[in-house]
Each structure stands twice: as C-alpha cells, then as structure tokens.
Motif scaffolding. Structure first.
Motif, PDB file in Angstrom:
ATOM      1  N   GLU A  14     -18.712  93.706  48.839  1.00  0.00           N
ATOM      2  CA  GLU A  14     -17.333  94.444  49.057  1.00  0.00           C
ATOM      3  C   GLU A  14     -17.471  95.951  48.425  1.00  0.00           C
ATOM      4  N   PRO A  15     -17.257  97.051  48.661  1.00  0.00           N
ATOM      5  CA  PRO A  15     -17.192  98.312  48.117  1.00  0.00           C
ATOM      6  C   PRO A  15     -16.584  98.376  46.866  1.00  0.00           C
ATOM      7  N   ALA A  16     -17.098  99.044  45.813  1.00  0.00           N
ATOM      8  CA  ALA A  16     -16.368  99.062  44.660  1.00  0.00           C
ATOM      9  C   ALA A  16     -15.320 100.127  44.869  1.00  0.00           C
ATOM     10  N   GLU A  17     -14.214  99.978  43.996  1.00  0.00           N
ATOM     11  CA  GLU A  17     -13.070 101.226  43.943  1.00  0.00           C
ATOM     12  C   GLU A  17     -13.669 102.134  42.614  1.00  0.00           C
ATOM     13  N   ILE A  18     -13.921 103.522  43.318  1.00  0.00           N
ATOM     14  CA  ILE A  18     -14.649 104.449  42.741  1.00  0.00           C
ATOM     15  C   ILE A  18     -13.480 105.185  41.779  1.00  0.00           C
ATOM     16  N   SER A  19     -13.774 105.562  40.657  1.00  0.00           N
ATOM     17  CA  SER A  19     -13.147 106.478  39.797  1.00  0.00           C
ATOM     18  C   SER A  19     -13.971 107.642  39.400  1.00  0.00           C
ATOM     19  N   ARG A  20     -13.737 108.801  38.855  1.00  0.00           N
ATOM     20  CA  ARG A  20     -14.697 109.801  38.373  1.00  0.00           C
ATOM     21  C   ARG A  20     -14.142 110.293  37.197  1.00  0.00           C
ATOM     22  N   LEU A  21     -14.560 109.742  36.173  1.00  0.00           N
ATOM     23  CA  LEU A  21     -14.304 109.873  34.745  1.00  0.00           C
ATOM     24  C   LEU A  21     -15.261 110.363  33.981  1.00  0.00           C
ATOM     25  N   GLY A  22     -15.193 111.270  32.992  1.00  0.00           N
ATOM     26  CA  GLY A  22     -15.896 111.795  32.035  1.00  0.00           C
ATOM     27  C   GLY A  22     -16.277 110.455  31.066  1.00  0.00           C
ATOM     28  N   LEU A  23     -17.309 110.737  30.119  1.00  0.00           N
ATOM     29  CA  LEU A  23     -17.792 109.684  29.003  1.00  0.00           C
ATOM     30  C   LEU A  23     -16.704 109.356  28.331  1.00  0.00           C
TER      31      LEU A  23
ATOM     32  N   ASP B 184     -21.843  91.872  40.939  1.00  0.00           N
ATOM     33  CA  ASP B 184     -20.683  91.608  40.542  1.00  0.00           C
ATOM     34  C   ASP B 184     -19.586  92.789  40.532  1.00  0.00           C
ATOM     35  N   LEU B 185     -20.091  93.998  40.983  1.00  0.00           N
ATOM     36  CA  LEU B 185     -19.109  95.067  40.943  1.00  0.00           C
ATOM     37  C   LEU B 185     -18.488  95.007  42.324  1.00  0.00           C
ATOM     38  N   ALA B 186     -18.412  94.284  43.096  1.00  0.00           N
ATOM     39  CA  ALA B 186     -18.053  94.116  44.665  1.00  0.00           C
ATOM     40  C   ALA B 186     -16.388  94.165  44.187  1.00  0.00           C
ATOM     41  N   GLY B 187     -15.822  95.040  44.781  1.00  0.00           N
ATOM     42  CA  GLY B 187     -14.418  95.008  44.751  1.00  0.00           C
ATOM     43  C   GLY B 187     -13.825  95.290  43.459  1.00  0.00           C
TER      44      GLY B 187
ATOM     45  N   VAL C 252     -14.732 101.080  39.223  1.00  0.00           N
ATOM     46  CA  VAL C 252     -15.914 101.304  38.708  1.00  0.00           C
ATOM     47  C   VAL C 252     -15.710 103.106  38.416  1.00  0.00           C
ATOM     48  N   SER C 253     -16.262 103.584  37.389  1.00  0.00           N
ATOM     49  CA  SER C 253     -16.119 104.975  37.266  1.00  0.00           C
ATOM     50  C   SER C 253     -17.730 105.415  37.176  1.00  0.00           C
ATOM     51  N   ILE C 254     -17.977 106.093  38.063  1.00  0.00           N
ATOM     52  CA  ILE C 254     -19.314 106.850  38.413  1.00  0.00           C
ATOM     53  C   ILE C 254     -19.434 107.956  37.699  1.00  0.00           C
ATOM     54  N   GLY C 255     -18.828 108.533  36.819  1.00  0.00           N
ATOM     55  CA  GLY C 255     -18.804 109.875  36.225  1.00  0.00           C
ATOM     56  C   GLY C 255     -18.289 111.034  36.874  1.00  0.00           C
TER      57      GLY C 255
END
Length: 301
Positions: free
Chosen positions: A154-163, A124-127, A130-133
């Motif tokens: 479909e690829p997820a849209e990736i963010s890189r965020l801390g906790l 369900d993460l497709a599209g 999402v933050s991966i850390g």
C-alpha cells in the motif's frame, strides 16, 4: 612551494583578471544544505578556511543537492555540495554545466523511526506517513527511488519536511518515519535518543540495476544513535561541486584548501569520512573541473 604561497598566487591571478567577468573575484557563493546536516557543518568550516586564505565567501543554506545544482546552473551559486545520484542525473540526463571538485565522503541513507514503532523493514512503511525530505533535496531523490523499488503493498502517505522538521514531527507523532541522507553521525539525530534506523541494505542491488552504480553497501557502526549493533543501509557519495565556468585557479585553490584543512573540517567519522585523494577523484560520469584535476596531478607528484 608552501600552501599559503600557492593560495596567494591563486588569489593574485584572480585579481589580475581570471574571473569570469575579467576583473577581481568579488565573492564566492557557497551553497550548503539544511540546518543540522553535515553539508551545513562542512560548508561553514570550508568557508572559514577560504576566508582565512583571503577569499570573500557567502554561505547559502538550501534544501541541498538538487537545489544546489540548479543554483549553480542558473548562476546563483559557484560551489555547492550534492549527492552523487543527484549530480549524476544533472550531468547525464539534464546536461547541466556543473563539475566536481572532489568526492568528499560517504553518505548514508537513514530511515529513521521511533524505537518500538513496529517498523522493522521497508515493507512496514505501507500505509504509513513518511517524510522523504524537502523538495529540491538529494534526500528526496534517493528516498523516492528507494520507495519506487520497495514494492509496498500500500502506498505510503508522503510528507516533505526538512531534517529539523522531520525530527520534531516524528517526536510529536505527526509522521511515523522519515528519510535522511547524510553523514554518520548526523549531529541533530544524536540528541534524539528514542530513535532507531531501519536496515535498507537488501535494496542496494536493486537500486544499482535500475539507476546505476551510484549506490553502495554501507554499514552504520554500532553505538551510533544508541544502536548496539551495526545497521546495514544504502550508501552514496557526496561531492563538492562547482560551475564549469569557475576559473581554473579558483577551483585549484578551493580544492587545495579542502585538503590542507581536512583535519579541521571534521568530515563524518564513519568509513569514508576522512578526505582522501584517491577517493576524491572517483566522481563517475561527473567530470572533475580542470582546476581540481590540476591540483590532484600536482599533489600526486
């Protein structure tokens, strides 16, 4: 011989010239992790115990695993926490000069979403956003591997965020899910009442086939984060690591302090949380530091 006496002898040996520079050990540099995570909590506790034993300790907050391993490799840190998969990669692939003092506790991969989000499984993460850390975190390593084997339509849209940033972004609707790899319970998540975890357990065999036996079946107990039932997910251990050049007596003292203070350090309360020597020595391809190995031989009698 008492614990305090052994600690005293270790410090005396260091003062006599056991440090890498040939003089006294001026300061132990301990790299931990992000604000609100278990590495920060355990690191601060361990630093306090070591200071009580007479050692000067500087705690450094970091993105965690990958950054910590890099900092030990280039001489900016002496001791640090790291996830097993990041440590395995550092030793087996990158040949970084790092060793383990102990396998400390089981780490749980959290895929966190808002309750009622409609995200019930990984697909369900497709599209979705999402933050991966953070870059340089063990969470990002594990999350990248999880997504790589997920076969999303479909690829997820990736963010890189801390906790902390991920929690705020999820609350504000800026992301729809985030990964976090940490102990159970993770303090900052306990206060976020409107969340739930997505089960990840089916991926364990796939991850093991592709990346090796670093991943285990893990169960987040019922009642954690408001769930009325256990949530099956992916587990991977956390290690307390050090530079391979750390003096043996200092490595011995740190390992001894870790176990003598284990009831005060308050490791995560879920299974694998309490420090246990038989658990601690299982560090896979990551070698135990000779000083730590000497402590375990002594402790086992």
């Amino acid at each position: 011989m008492s614990i305090s006496r052994r600690a005293f002898l270790g410090l005396a040996a260091l003062a006599a010239g056991c440090s890498a520079s040939g003089g006294t050990w001026p300061e132990l540099r301990l790299a931990t992790g992000v604000t609100g995570g278990i590495y920060e909590q355990l690191g601060d506790g361990l630093a306090g115990e070591l200071r009580h034993d007479g050692l000067s300790v500087r705690v450094m907050k970091t993105a965690a695993s990958v950054q910590n391993l890099t900092m030990m490799t280039d001489g900016r840190a002496d001791v640090a926490f790291a996830l097993a998969d990041s440590a395995d990669d550092a030793v087996r692939v990158r040949h970084q000069p790092v060793s383990a003092l102990a396998r400390v506790y089981m780490n749980y991969v959290h895929l966190v979403v808002r309750r009622g989000s409609g995200i019930a499984g990984l697909k369900d993460l497709a599209g979705r956003t999402v933050s991966i850390g953070l870059e340089g975190s063990g969470t990002a390593v594990t999350a990248t591997r999880v997504l790589a084997v997920a076969e999303l339509a479909e690829p997820a849209e990736i963010s890189r965020l801390g906790l902390d940033e991920s929690v705020n972004a999820l609350r504000d609707g800026e992301i729809e899910a985030f990964f976090w790899s940490g102990g159970v319970p993770t303090p900052v998540l306990v206060s976020f009442e409107d969340i739930e975890l997505v089960p990840l357990d089916p991926l364990v065999p796939v991850l093991r086939r592709r990346f090796g036996p670093l991943y285990e079946h893990a169960l987040v107990p019922p009642g954690v984060y408001g769930s009325g039932k256990p949530v099956p997910t992916v587990g991977t251990p956390s290690y307390l690591m050090c530079r391979t050049t750390l003096p043996d007596d200092l490595a011995y003292m740190i390992t001894e302090t870790l176990f003598s203070a284990r009831d005060r350090l308050q490791a995560p309360s879920a299974p694998g949380g309490r420090l246990d020597m038989r658990y601690a020595i299982g560090t896979g391809v990551v070698p135990l530091h000779p000083g730590a190995a000497r402590y375990y031989r002594y402790a086992y009698g």
